[in-house]
Design an enzyme around this catalytic site. Sequence first.
Site, PDB file in Angstrom:
ATOM      1  N   GLY A  48       0.772  -1.249   0.000  1.00  0.00           N
ATOM      2  CA  GLY A  48       0.000   0.000   0.000  1.00  0.00           C
ATOM      3  C   GLY A  48       0.795   1.287   0.000  1.00  0.00           C
ATOM      4  N   GLU A 102       4.081   3.925   6.249  1.00  0.00           N
ATOM      5  CA  GLU A 102       2.823   3.194   6.083  1.00  0.00           C
ATOM      6  C   GLU A 102       1.836   4.022   5.271  1.00  0.00           C
ATOM      7  OE1 GLU A 102       1.266   0.648   6.035  1.00  0.00           O
ATOM      8  OE2 GLU A 102       1.382  -0.627   7.807  1.00  0.00           O
ATOM      9  N   ASP A 103       0.956   3.357   4.554  1.00  0.00           N
ATOM     10  CA  ASP A 103      -0.126   4.069   3.867  1.00  0.00           C
ATOM     11  C   ASP A 103      -1.186   4.514   4.866  1.00  0.00           C
ATOM     12  OD1 ASP A 103      -0.849   1.435   4.415  1.00  0.00           O
ATOM     13  OD2 ASP A 103      -1.659   1.016   2.426  1.00  0.00           O
ATOM     14  N   ASP A 106      -4.848   1.809  10.937  1.00  0.00           N
ATOM     15  CA  ASP A 106      -6.267   1.591  11.244  1.00  0.00           C
ATOM     16  C   ASP A 106      -6.332   1.148  12.715  1.00  0.00           C
ATOM     17  OD1 ASP A 106      -8.903   0.635  11.272  1.00  0.00           O
ATOM     18  OD2 ASP A 106      -8.748  -0.478   9.424  1.00  0.00           O
ATOM     19  N   LYS A 134      -6.738   6.437  11.113  1.00  0.00           N
ATOM     20  CA  LYS A 134      -8.132   6.359  11.565  1.00  0.00           C
ATOM     21  C   LYS A 134      -8.147   6.363  13.090  1.00  0.00           C
ATOM     22  CE  LYS A 134      -9.859   3.536   7.702  1.00  0.00           C
ATOM     23  NZ  LYS A 134     -10.334   2.181   7.311  1.00  0.00           N
TER      24      LYS A 134
HETATM   25  P1  5GP Z   1      -4.402  -2.208  10.928  1.00  0.00           P
HETATM   26  O1  5GP Z   1      -3.530  -3.382  11.254  1.00  0.00           O
HETATM   27  O2  5GP Z   1      -3.876  -0.881  11.463  1.00  0.00           O
HETATM   28  O3  5GP Z   1      -5.823  -2.434  11.330  1.00  0.00           O
HETATM   29  O4  5GP Z   1      -4.490  -2.093   9.360  1.00  0.00           O
HETATM   30  C1  5GP Z   1      -3.430  -1.659   8.648  1.00  0.00           C
HETATM   31  C2  5GP Z   1      -3.459  -2.130   7.229  1.00  0.00           C
HETATM   32  O5  5GP Z   1      -4.778  -2.477   6.786  1.00  0.00           O
HETATM   33  C3  5GP Z   1      -3.021  -1.005   6.329  1.00  0.00           C
HETATM   34  O6  5GP Z   1      -1.634  -1.017   6.142  1.00  0.00           O
HETATM   35  C4  5GP Z   1      -3.792  -1.267   5.067  1.00  0.00           C
HETATM   36  O7  5GP Z   1      -3.075  -2.165   4.267  1.00  0.00           O
HETATM   37  C5  5GP Z   1      -5.057  -1.916   5.537  1.00  0.00           C
HETATM   38  N1  5GP Z   1      -6.171  -0.941   5.673  1.00  0.00           N
HETATM   39  C6  5GP Z   1      -6.645  -0.357   6.800  1.00  0.00           C
HETATM   40  N2  5GP Z   1      -7.674   0.469   6.527  1.00  0.00           N
HETATM   41  C7  5GP Z   1      -7.864   0.410   5.196  1.00  0.00           C
HETATM   42  C8  5GP Z   1      -8.781   1.057   4.291  1.00  0.00           C
HETATM   43  O8  5GP Z   1      -9.655   1.860   4.641  1.00  0.00           O
HETATM   44  N3  5GP Z   1      -8.646   0.733   2.969  1.00  0.00           N
HETATM   45  C9  5GP Z   1      -7.700  -0.134   2.511  1.00  0.00           C
HETATM   46  N4  5GP Z   1      -7.669  -0.364   1.200  1.00  0.00           N
HETATM   47  N5  5GP Z   1      -6.823  -0.756   3.323  1.00  0.00           N
HETATM   48  C10 5GP Z   1      -6.895  -0.482   4.653  1.00  0.00           C
HETATM   49 MG    MG Z   2      -0.354  -0.957   4.653  1.00  0.00          MG
END
Ligand code: 5GP
Ligand code: MG
Length: 178
Positions: A48, A102-103, A106, A134
């Site tokens: 991402g 990181e992109d 979340d 987020k």
């Molecule tokens: P976390 O582990 O913080 O919940 O999620 C992180 C990863 O989930 C990010 O690096 C990304 O790849 C993916 N991700 C989280 N939210 C989104 C979203 O709204 N859209 C997309 N396409 N990927 C997300």
């Molecule tokens: Mg990511």
Amino acid sequence: MLKINVLDKKFKVSITSEDIQDSIRKIALQMNEDLKGKDPLFIVILNGAFIFASDLIKQVNVDCRISFLKMASYHGTASTGKIRDLIGIDEDLKGKNLVIVEDIVDTGFTLEHIIDILEKHSPAEIKIATLLFKPNAYKKKIKLDYVGIEIPNDFIVGYGLDYNGYARNTKDIYVLDK
Ligand code: 5GP
Ligand code: MG
């Protein structure tokens, strides 16, 4: 384009390319202050973050290196909680100043997992840069050093972020059109 179709879903523009680029400029300015003389190693989290990293790194004017770590955690539009690291880092990280790129952050589980992996290599410091954050979904206490744009708890695509592999190749960021 204001609206796009990706596979079975409809998305509408949420963050324009101009706003994305403004936020990247601000991050780069801050990095150019903070990272001067620190010989940082940027660790870009694939897939991402590749577009964000590419736009960001061109505006970073301190001597630095760039490496890549491939993770996978999302299938469809909801986090599965399962994270796999698919490609490791081959540089010596001991005593190095690392910057994770990181992109999006979340829940923060992916980030925590990445930090766990990197800390095993005894770096001097780990800073975190994310284009998107987020805050309402975040479950961790890890401090984010560089945050581009805070967004609500909605599923977004574009500018590197995908829906089942598609829609990474847009200049703007789109949100699910409910
Ligand atoms: P976390 O582990 O913080 O919940 O999620 C992180 C990863 O989930 C990010 O690096 C990304 O790849 C993916 N991700 C989280 N939210 C989104 C979203 O709204 N859209 C997309 N396409 N990927 C997300
Ligand atoms: Mg990511």
